[in-house]
Structure formats: structure tokens, C-alpha cells
Write a protein that holds these residues in place. Sequence first.
Motif, mmCIF file in Angstrom:
data_model
loop_
_atom_site.group_PDB
_atom_site.id
_atom_site.type_symbol
_atom_site.label_atom_id
_atom_site.label_comp_id
_atom_site.label_asym_id
_atom_site.label_seq_id
_atom_site.Cartn_x
_atom_site.Cartn_y
_atom_site.Cartn_z
ATOM 1 N N TRP A 8 26.430 158.284 69.772
ATOM 2 C CA TRP A 8 27.260 158.451 70.325
ATOM 3 C C TRP A 8 28.407 158.804 70.054
ATOM 4 C CZ3 TRP A 8 24.669 152.919 69.046
ATOM 5 C CH2 TRP A 8 23.569 152.986 70.009
ATOM 6 N N ILE A 9 29.215 158.879 68.241
ATOM 7 C CA ILE A 9 30.544 159.100 68.374
ATOM 8 C C ILE A 9 30.312 160.267 68.669
ATOM 9 C CG2 ILE A 9 31.401 159.580 66.526
ATOM 10 C CD1 ILE A 9 30.339 157.401 64.923
ATOM 11 N N GLU A 10 29.555 161.626 68.536
ATOM 12 C CA GLU A 10 29.953 162.824 68.775
ATOM 13 C C GLU A 10 30.403 163.032 70.903
ATOM 14 O OE1 GLU A 10 26.506 164.984 67.754
ATOM 15 O OE2 GLU A 10 27.540 165.002 66.033
ATOM 16 N N ALA A 11 29.476 162.085 71.359
ATOM 17 C CA ALA A 11 29.611 162.155 73.306
ATOM 18 C C ALA A 11 31.209 160.923 73.306
ATOM 19 C CB ALA A 11 28.334 161.124 73.816
ATOM 20 N N ASP A 12 31.124 160.691 72.560
ATOM 21 C CA ASP A 12 32.212 160.116 72.799
ATOM 22 C C ASP A 12 33.321 160.855 72.589
ATOM 23 O OD1 ASP A 12 35.507 158.452 71.984
ATOM 24 O OD2 ASP A 12 33.881 156.638 72.318
ATOM 25 N N LYS A 13 33.638 161.507 71.437
ATOM 26 C CA LYS A 13 34.628 162.123 71.238
ATOM 27 C C LYS A 13 34.314 163.521 71.699
ATOM 28 C CE LYS A 13 35.554 161.613 66.054
ATOM 29 N NZ LYS A 13 35.075 162.199 65.102
ATOM 30 N N ARG A 14 34.030 164.285 72.299
ATOM 31 C CA ARG A 14 33.944 165.565 73.437
ATOM 32 C C ARG A 14 34.023 164.968 74.710
ATOM 33 N NH1 ARG A 14 28.611 166.297 71.785
ATOM 34 N NH2 ARG A 14 27.694 165.240 72.900
ATOM 35 N N THR A 21 45.989 156.074 72.860
ATOM 36 C CA THR A 21 44.988 156.288 71.646
ATOM 37 C C THR A 21 45.226 158.025 71.578
ATOM 38 O OG1 THR A 21 42.657 154.601 71.800
ATOM 39 C CG2 THR A 21 42.987 156.450 70.944
ATOM 40 N N PRO A 22 46.361 158.015 71.094
ATOM 41 C CA PRO A 22 45.811 159.639 70.576
ATOM 42 C C PRO A 22 45.444 160.265 70.173
ATOM 43 C CG PRO A 22 47.553 158.040 69.193
ATOM 44 C CD PRO A 22 46.794 157.344 69.291
ATOM 45 N N GLN A 23 44.312 160.750 71.505
ATOM 46 C CA GLN A 23 43.394 161.087 71.484
ATOM 47 C C GLN A 23 43.168 162.392 70.255
ATOM 48 O OE1 GLN A 23 41.664 159.591 73.538
ATOM 49 N NE2 GLN A 23 40.834 161.112 73.450
ATOM 50 N N ASP A 24 44.398 163.131 69.517
ATOM 51 C CA ASP A 24 43.828 164.371 68.597
ATOM 52 C C ASP A 24 43.354 163.548 67.420
ATOM 53 O OD1 ASP A 24 44.156 166.147 69.989
ATOM 54 O OD2 ASP A 24 46.543 166.992 69.544
ATOM 55 N N GLU A 25 43.914 162.406 67.032
ATOM 56 C CA GLU A 25 43.202 161.495 65.787
ATOM 57 C C GLU A 25 41.412 160.928 66.032
ATOM 58 O OE1 GLU A 25 46.419 158.245 65.213
ATOM 59 O OE2 GLU A 25 48.263 159.818 65.472
ATOM 60 N N TRP A 26 42.038 160.512 67.265
ATOM 61 C CA TRP A 26 40.426 160.085 68.048
ATOM 62 C C TRP A 26 39.152 161.213 67.296
ATOM 63 C CZ3 TRP A 26 38.826 154.959 68.733
ATOM 64 C CH2 TRP A 26 37.932 154.950 69.120
ATOM 65 N N THR A 27 39.844 161.840 67.506
ATOM 66 C CA THR A 27 38.755 163.241 67.584
ATOM 67 C C THR A 27 38.731 163.771 66.325
ATOM 68 O OG1 THR A 27 39.987 164.358 69.236
ATOM 69 C CG2 THR A 27 39.339 163.253 70.366
ATOM 70 N N HIS A 28 38.981 163.253 65.483
ATOM 71 C CA HIS A 28 39.414 164.097 64.533
ATOM 72 C C HIS A 28 38.284 164.032 63.806
ATOM 73 C CE1 HIS A 28 40.396 165.824 60.163
ATOM 74 N NE2 HIS A 28 41.753 166.187 60.905
ATOM 75 N N ALA A 29 38.039 165.070 63.006
ATOM 76 C CA ALA A 29 36.029 164.999 62.830
ATOM 77 C C ALA A 29 35.993 164.113 61.289
ATOM 78 C CB ALA A 29 36.345 166.662 61.603
ATOM 79 N N ASP A 30 37.473 164.273 60.950
ATOM 80 C CA ASP A 30 37.610 163.064 59.440
ATOM 81 C C ASP A 30 37.038 161.062 60.081
ATOM 82 O OD1 ASP A 30 37.037 165.000 57.440
ATOM 83 O OD2 ASP A 30 39.447 164.829 57.506
ATOM 84 N N HIS A 31 37.559 161.029 61.239
ATOM 85 C CA HIS A 31 37.676 160.146 62.244
ATOM 86 C C HIS A 31 35.987 158.979 62.625
ATOM 87 C CE1 HIS A 31 38.227 156.473 65.311
ATOM 88 N NE2 HIS A 31 38.823 156.111 64.039
ATOM 89 N N ASP A 32 35.713 158.017 61.627
ATOM 90 C CA ASP A 32 34.038 158.004 62.473
ATOM 91 C C ASP A 32 34.348 156.513 63.036
ATOM 92 O OD1 ASP A 32 32.518 160.187 61.999
ATOM 93 O OD2 ASP A 32 32.488 159.235 59.883
ATOM 94 N N PRO A 33 35.241 155.910 64.827
ATOM 95 C CA PRO A 33 35.134 155.038 65.443
ATOM 96 C C PRO A 33 34.053 153.435 64.830
ATOM 97 C CG PRO A 33 35.018 156.531 66.799
ATOM 98 C CD PRO A 33 34.703 157.676 65.910
ATOM 99 N N LEU A 34 34.099 153.285 64.838
ATOM 100 C CA LEU A 34 33.210 151.631 65.187
ATOM 101 C C LEU A 34 32.593 151.670 66.345
ATOM 102 C CD1 LEU A 34 34.874 148.284 63.441
ATOM 103 C CD2 LEU A 34 33.640 150.504 62.565
ATOM 104 N N ILE A 35 31.221 152.049 66.534
ATOM 105 C CA ILE A 35 30.689 151.903 67.798
ATOM 106 C C ILE A 35 30.237 150.011 67.924
ATOM 107 C CG2 ILE A 35 29.220 152.405 69.326
ATOM 108 C CD1 ILE A 35 30.631 154.467 69.098
ATOM 109 N N LEU A 36 30.749 149.201 69.043
ATOM 110 C CA LEU A 36 30.063 148.153 68.724
ATOM 111 C C LEU A 36 29.056 147.623 69.802
ATOM 112 C CD1 LEU A 36 33.766 146.444 68.820
ATOM 113 C CD2 LEU A 36 32.518 146.996 66.892
ATOM 114 N N VAL A 37 27.754 146.852 69.715
ATOM 115 C CA VAL A 37 26.723 146.935 70.247
ATOM 116 C C VAL A 37 26.456 146.001 70.571
ATOM 117 C CG1 VAL A 37 26.086 149.116 69.457
ATOM 118 C CG2 VAL A 37 25.154 146.802 68.030
ATOM 119 N N ARG A 38 27.178 144.561 69.843
ATOM 120 C CA ARG A 38 26.671 143.159 70.244
ATOM 121 C C ARG A 38 27.474 142.071 69.603
ATOM 122 N NH1 ARG A 38 22.878 138.896 67.765
ATOM 123 N NH2 ARG A 38 23.241 140.482 65.817
#
Length: 425
Positions: A8-14, A21-38
Motif C-alpha cells: 500500500w505504501i509503495e502504490a501510494d508513493k508511486r 503535503t510536500p510530496q518530495d518529503e512524503w515519497t522519500h525512501a526513509d518515510h513510511d507513512p501510516l496506513i489507517l485501516v480501522r
Amino acid sequence: MRDDTRRWIEADKRHAWHPFTPQDEWTHADHDPLILVRGEGPWLWDSEGRRYLDGNASIWTNIHGHAHPVINAAIRTQLEQVAHTSYLGFGNPRASELAEKLTSFFPEQTLERVFFSDDGSTAMECAMKMSLQFRMQTGAEDRRAFVAFAEGYHGDTLGAASLGGVSRFFERFRGMGPEVRFVRSLDELRAMPAEEVHAVVIEPLIQGVNEMRPWPAGMLRELRSWSERAGVLLILDEVMTGFGRTGTMFACQQEAVIPDFLCVAKGLTGGYLPLAATLTTRRIYEAFGGAADQAFYYGHSFTANPLGCAAALASLSLFESEGTLESLPEKIAHLSWRLDELRRDCPEVVDVRQCGMVAGIELKAGLGAQTCVLAREFGLLTRPIRDTVVLMPPLCVEKDHLDMAVEAIRRAARKAQASVSGGCE
């Protein structure tokens, strides 16, 4: 990290593009965003199974908590009948009931009409276009200047953005929308030639995106008195403050103010589905009768959608069945006590501002964003505005939840400061 989380993170970043949101920061390899599911009640879970208190009510929308059985059931019942029908040339039962319910919160012969749209920005666009057309159809078309307050925020569509006083969001779009003049106080407004002013727009009681800054007590009532004397229309943006956030159903009720237009969204459906409403008076409405060219030619495909209206009706019913407003004074007082402690005991805190269940905790420069990220370690999700941490949980929170949220901010601020030069003792 679980495989599905990584996917999910990889699809989001692509492919995704996130707001504010500054997208360069969001898609940086070191950034793992939370994926909220419930979600359940005031809690949210991410895809890794971690639980968090929803400290900003899912961007200021959620009222009664996530997965509330009453709202869930209302949506399911409506879904079994029909999900969506056009409101252009047709009505639907839930929209009729919701319009009637919304107007019932105000004295008779005041805010009698409801125009539905999709979100806070479109609710404001409706009020702006409706008010201008009202002037055109009542022989006062020369009055076209809106007045808004500096550092205010009223949405991101071009018209609503024209009213925005936050330069980092709106400066590049200046002059592309309607004429808007900005003031910082009621005194500056009084000094302006009233005959040039069409309408004044304000977030009542407290400005949200301006780092949660309350207006002085009585200011809204004074503004209404001035606008009535000057023949200026008053538009209240209750997109954030509506539905109990400030302690009453609507913020304007605290100073007994009835505007010409009242805009609501966010909490209208309890935070479930996009839906907005612009309420106005019989005087405004009657100017749109008569010839076809006097009609209000504005609308959206999902205006008054039945699912959203069903959720809104269920949410409003919970205010009564669960005594939501009646429970707020004790919670508000408890939050005030805990915030006073935080202000007194934590040197990272510069200021605390509160209006009902809305709070802004201003930290030392540079600590806001890091504190919000670190607060996740202590079970709290929220976002900063500059260096002000917003705390605006669902109204269903209990006092121990508020204790946990304030303590999470304290510990996260201490940790953020420690990364620079030490933290709270």
C-alpha cells in the motif's frame, strides 16, 4: 513491516498526491507513512495493528466516534433503498428531513432555507455566489466587496480561497477571484466605508487554521450589530465550529447571533460522508423567485445525496439520545485543567488556546511537526499548524482519553526538545 502495508505504501508513493503535503518529503525512501485501516469510538488502528487516539477527529470531522452502530445502521438502511438520486428536479426523503432538522436549531422565521453541497469550500462558494446574486436582483449590485479577517481560512476553491488570509496558502492566487478586503479587528472594519461593503465573512468564536485563536468575547455580537446597521450581509463559516465543537450546537448560538448565511460541513454527517449545507433567510430566498433567470444556477452531482443525509440525520439524533451537548461542560472543564497543567509545567509550551473542545498547544519554534510525529509513539494522532499542535478529538472522548492525549503531547514535546537541547523536567 507486513507485506500488505509495504504494498500500500509503495502504490501510494508511486501514484497518490496528498493535500497540504510536500510530496518530495512524503515519497522519500526513509518515510513510511501510516496506513489507517480501522476505527472504533475515538480510536484508529494502522495496518500494523497499532492503536491511536484520533486527536484531530480525522481532520476535524468526526463527532461521535468511528463505526458508531447508529450511523452505520442508518447508512445500511438507506443503501438498501437507493444510494444516490439526482437533486436536480427531484427530491428525496432524507434531504427533506435533514433540511427541516437543520432549520429547527434556529428561531422561526430566521434561517429557513437550506442549500446542500459537498464540503466546506462549496458551502462557502454557495454563500458567496448567492449573496452576490441577491444584490444583483435587489438593485444593490454596486456593493461587491467582501470583507474577511486576516489569517482566516474558508476553503480552497478559488472563490473561498479569495477570502483566505493565510498568505502561505493563498498569496499566489490574490486578485484571481472576487474583490476582498482584509481587516484584523472590528475597529478596522468600522473605519471602512460601509457603503462599499457587500458582505463580511468570519469563523465565529475561533479561527481554526490561524493556530486556533479565539475571538474576544462579545466580538461576534458586536459584528452582527454593525452589519445590520450598515446593511452588510453576514456570512458565518461554521465548517469547523459547528456540531458541538465549541460547546453548543453552533458557535453563533453562544452570542445569540443569526447571520444571513450559515455554512456547515465537516461534522454534519458525524465525519462519515461528504456533505455540506448553506442555510439562509427568507429575505434572501425570496429574491430568487419569479423569472427563470433569477434562479440560483449552481449545484453538484451529489448534492443532497441520500447516504450523506441519512448519516447526518443519524448523527443529529445522537446529540439527543446520547446527551452529547450535556456531557460537554465537564469534559471542557477537564481539558482546560489538563491544558493549564501543561502550560505551567512544560517549558516547551509557549501558549495554550482553547474554545470548547478545540485546543491549540503552541510550542517553541521548530517543535510542532516533530512533536506530532513523536506523539504516535505515545498513542496519539494529530497534526500541527506551524508549531501549534491541534487537539480536537471526537466529542465521545472520556476524561481519561483527554488525560492520555495531553500526556502524549507533553512526552512528545519533551522528546522533540531533547533532540535539540533537552526537554521537560
